[in-house]
Design an enzyme around this catalytic site. Structure first.
Site, mmCIF file in Angstrom:
data_model
loop_
_atom_site.group_PDB
_atom_site.id
_atom_site.type_symbol
_atom_site.label_atom_id
_atom_site.label_comp_id
_atom_site.label_asym_id
_atom_site.label_seq_id
_atom_site.Cartn_x
_atom_site.Cartn_y
_atom_site.Cartn_z
ATOM 1 N N ASN A 69 43.699 30.182 42.064
ATOM 2 C CA ASN A 69 44.357 28.964 41.395
ATOM 3 C C ASN A 69 45.250 29.261 40.461
ATOM 4 O O ASN A 69 46.131 28.627 40.043
ATOM 5 C CB ASN A 69 43.082 28.198 40.833
ATOM 6 N N PRO A 86 44.038 40.911 45.079
ATOM 7 C CA PRO A 86 44.456 39.267 44.776
ATOM 8 C C PRO A 86 43.783 38.368 45.947
ATOM 9 O O PRO A 86 43.436 39.159 46.841
ATOM 10 C CB PRO A 86 46.010 39.345 44.701
ATOM 11 N N SER A 97 34.143 32.065 42.864
ATOM 12 C CA SER A 97 33.165 31.111 43.098
ATOM 13 C C SER A 97 31.851 31.614 42.744
ATOM 14 O O SER A 97 31.490 33.038 43.011
ATOM 15 C CB SER A 97 33.144 30.232 44.554
ATOM 16 N N GLU A 146 33.160 35.893 36.237
ATOM 17 C CA GLU A 146 33.795 34.622 35.672
ATOM 18 C C GLU A 146 33.883 33.764 36.968
ATOM 19 O O GLU A 146 34.600 33.775 37.776
ATOM 20 C CB GLU A 146 35.087 34.938 34.959
ATOM 21 N N CYS A 206 38.948 26.362 36.666
ATOM 22 C CA CYS A 206 37.532 26.447 36.354
ATOM 23 C C CYS A 206 37.012 25.837 35.248
ATOM 24 O O CYS A 206 35.980 25.199 35.415
ATOM 25 C CB CYS A 206 36.953 27.848 36.271
HETATM 26 P P1 NAD Z 1 36.335 32.667 46.186
HETATM 27 O O1 NAD Z 1 34.919 33.035 45.533
HETATM 28 O O2 NAD Z 1 36.257 32.169 47.431
HETATM 29 O O3 NAD Z 1 37.228 34.089 46.123
HETATM 30 C C1 NAD Z 1 37.720 34.711 44.985
HETATM 31 C C2 NAD Z 1 37.949 36.155 45.310
HETATM 32 O O4 NAD Z 1 36.878 36.718 46.047
HETATM 33 C C3 NAD Z 1 39.224 36.131 46.475
HETATM 34 O O5 NAD Z 1 39.976 37.470 46.326
HETATM 35 C C4 NAD Z 1 38.455 36.699 47.720
HETATM 36 O O6 NAD Z 1 38.985 37.347 48.601
HETATM 37 C C5 NAD Z 1 37.385 37.653 47.288
HETATM 38 N N1 NAD Z 1 36.103 37.634 48.295
HETATM 39 C C6 NAD Z 1 35.667 36.925 49.153
HETATM 40 N N2 NAD Z 1 34.562 37.508 49.509
HETATM 41 C C7 NAD Z 1 34.271 38.588 48.993
HETATM 42 C C8 NAD Z 1 33.079 39.442 49.065
HETATM 43 N N3 NAD Z 1 32.096 39.360 49.686
HETATM 44 N N4 NAD Z 1 33.073 40.642 48.069
HETATM 45 C C9 NAD Z 1 34.237 40.711 47.129
HETATM 46 N N5 NAD Z 1 35.093 39.773 47.023
HETATM 47 C C10 NAD Z 1 35.314 38.780 47.994
HETATM 48 O O7 NAD Z 1 36.949 31.903 44.657
HETATM 49 P P2 NAD Z 1 38.247 31.014 45.000
HETATM 50 O O8 NAD Z 1 38.249 29.922 46.177
HETATM 51 O O9 NAD Z 1 39.424 32.041 45.304
HETATM 52 O O10 NAD Z 1 38.445 30.802 43.654
HETATM 53 C C11 NAD Z 1 38.066 29.494 43.042
HETATM 54 C C12 NAD Z 1 36.865 29.602 42.492
HETATM 55 O O11 NAD Z 1 37.134 30.632 41.273
HETATM 56 C C13 NAD Z 1 36.226 28.448 41.546
HETATM 57 O O12 NAD Z 1 34.672 28.425 41.784
HETATM 58 C C14 NAD Z 1 36.362 28.369 40.258
HETATM 59 O O13 NAD Z 1 35.858 27.746 39.455
HETATM 60 C C15 NAD Z 1 36.475 29.777 40.021
HETATM 61 N N6 NAD Z 1 37.214 30.359 38.927
HETATM 62 C C16 NAD Z 1 36.640 30.806 37.655
HETATM 63 C C17 NAD Z 1 37.248 31.146 36.664
HETATM 64 C C18 NAD Z 1 36.735 31.547 35.447
HETATM 65 O O14 NAD Z 1 37.130 32.285 34.370
HETATM 66 N N7 NAD Z 1 35.232 31.314 35.164
HETATM 67 C C19 NAD Z 1 38.726 31.000 36.484
HETATM 68 C C20 NAD Z 1 39.310 30.592 37.802
HETATM 69 C C21 NAD Z 1 38.596 30.372 38.863
#
Ligand code: NAD
Length: 474
Positions: free
Chosen positions: A137, A161, A210, A231, A265
């Site tokens: 995002n 990333p 997530s 986070e 988020c």
């Molecule tokens: P996601 O959890 O699908 O993916 C995040 C990252 O994790 C990606 O780089 C992905 O390739 C990687 N990933 C996937 N499976 C993995 C595994 N098994 N082991 C290690 N890494 C793995 O999240 P998304 O859809 O990219 O982002 C959206 C989410 O991020 C939303 O839930 C949002 O609220 C959250 N978010 C939180 C914050 C915060 O500061 N709290 C900030 C921004 C986004």
């Protein structure tokens, strides 16, 4: 290079226009060895020296900013925020470089309280190799938010990333190389498999994403007994009290909820309004929501970009369908639009929502504003806290003091008073993520740096060592 190619779709056109080779376990292991070899010397430099090197990096990002912003624009389908991300990264490096040296305590010997002959001193030792896993995002901001303080602390960093928005890493890599930091900071593009493999290589992992993925990362990190700073998602509530200024409430609610197409988020995803002002608030909110425009077809106009990740459109459509089937009313917006091959959604105001609905319970990650009326402050607090998330929240009232009184009762790691979602704009206050929204120390404020150190004690005997006989039973 693994030869495993990942295809990336353009959010404005839907077309696959970028492919990259995912880094595999062997590639990561090589990378980790290279960075570990350089990290010792990096950590041995003074913090002022490391800050100086990072200032050079800020300058090189500045020189490459057009290319980085252009790649981010393709990654996310938005121009203004792409540029703000690059400017924000430069400002963040410069801000940390200016402040970090003052955050570390000056090491000095202290006498023991029980035995002054035993003196002690602390040594703050950085983790050698930090892993950063980031979401789609805010691809640049969330790749660097942990990276900058980790580097300043003396750690080397590998960033994985998101596979949804990987384009910016190439031009950023040129700026990293130009600053002479390639042996300390590397990007390892890939998907979840690469992310999982990264956890196996590092000494601490910073994950933004997530809740379900965060749990997987936590379990994998637990298997290696390394810390995982998580986070995760949110379902931020905004409470608007009867005394609130109506213009302030509408402005904050709309921006807090629809900025970045709600793909943040800390977006406001639930709005609770005092019943006396509920009809007026709804009218004004709908009018304001209807004035919002897409940045389509001209990327230089409008406020809302496309959905960055097409699959998110299905999640939003599913939540809207479920809400309407259970009796929710859509006052404006409410459907996914297709323009130029991308997915778009206009700000959507919903009423007659309940806490049984997915749209109130689950993270939406879209510009959706479900609004409920409340009859007492106790009810508003109970509803706001009725969630598994605890990322952040907001309260708007006639005075900061009244808002503060309610804010103190909210079970979330940051509460904005008389605005909404200020954690997106203000990174100086320490905050932790409560409940399922995360784990670990604050990434903001002084703790954002100090969490990358482990404290070691040097304990000196200046007197005579105690003989074994001092512990004799007889
Ligand atoms: P996601 O959890 O699908 O993916 C995040 C990252 O994790 C990606 O780089 C992905 O390739 C990687 N990933 C996937 N499976 C993995 C595994 N098994 N082991 C290690 N890494 C793995 O999240 P998304 O859809 O990219 O982002 C959206 C989410 O991020 C939303 O839930 C949002 O609220 C959250 N978010 C939180 C914050 C915060 O500061 N709290 C900030 C921004 C986004």
């Amino acid at each position: 290079m693994s030869g495993r190619m990942i295809e990336v779709a353009n959010p404005r056109t839907g077309a696959v226009d970028y492919r990259f080779d995912a880094v595999d376990e062997a590639g990561l292991s090589k990378l980790a060895a290279r960075l570990r070899a350089a990290q010792g010397q990096w950590a041995a430099r003074t913090i002022e020296d490391r800050c100086e090197a990072l200032l050079g990096w800020a300058d090189s990002i500045d020189r490459h900013k057009d290319a980085i912003a252009a790649a981010l624009e393709t990654d996310t389908g938005r121009r203004r925020i792409a540029r703000l991300e690059v400017e924000g990264a430069i400002a963040s490096i410069r801000g940390w470089a200016a402040g970090a040296p003052h955050l570390l305590p000056q090491p000095q010997w202290a006498e023991g309280r029980m035995n002054p002959a035993i003196r002690h001193q602390a040594q703050d030792v950085p983790y050698a190799l930090t892993g950063v896993i980031s979401p789609w995002n805010f691809p640049l901001t969330l790749s660097l938010i942990d990276t900058i303080p980790a580097l300043i602390a003396g750690s080397a960093v590998i960033v994985k990333p998101s596979e949804v928005t990987p384009r910016f890493a190439e031009p950023l890599g040129a700026a990293i190389a130009e600053a002479g930091l390639s042996d300390l900071l590397a990007f390892a593009p890939g998907d979840g498999a690469t992310g999982a493999a990264l956890v196996d290589q590092v000494d601490v992992v910073c994950f933004t994403g997530s809740v379900p993925t965060g749990k997987k990362v936590a379990v994998r990190a637990a298997g290696r007994l390394i810390p995982a700073f998580l986070e995760l998602g949110g379902k931020d509530p905004l409470i608007i009290l009867e005394s609130a200024d109506m213009d302030r409430a509408v402005t904050a609610a709309l921006r807090g909820s629809v900025l970045s197409t709600g793909q943040a988020c800390q977006s406001i995803e639930r709005i609770y309004v005092a019943r006396a002002i509920y009809p007026d608030f709804l009218d004004r909110l709908v009018t304001a929501a209807e004035a919002v425009r897409f940045n389509w077809p001209d990327i230089n106009s409008g406020e809302l970009g496309p959905m960055i990740f097409a699959r998110q459109a299905d999640i939003i459509a599913g939540q809207l369908e479920d809400a309407v089937a259970r009796g929710a009313k859509v006052l404006t917006g409410g459907k996914i639009d297709r323009h130029g091959g991308g997915y778009w959604i206009a700000p959507t105001v919903l009423t007659d929502v309940t806490h049984d609905m997915a749209i109130i319970r689950d993270e939406t990650f879209g510009p959706i504003l479900p609004v409920m009326a409340f009859d007492s402050v106790e009810e508003a607090v109970r509803l706001a806290n009725d969630t598994v998330y605890g990322l952040s929240a907001a309260v708007i009232a006639g005075t900061i003091e009244e808002a503060e009184g309610v804010g103190r009762q909210l079970d979330a790691g940051a509460v904005t008073l008389n605005d909404a979602a200020l954690t997106a704009l203000f990174h100086e206050a320490e905050k932790q993520s409560f409940k399922q929204s995360g784990l670990g120390p604050s990434r903001m404020g002084a703790a954002g740096l100090l969490r990358f150190y482990r404290r070691k004690a040097l304990i000196a005997q200046t007197g005579a060592p105690a003989p074994l006989s001092a512990f004799s039973e007889g």
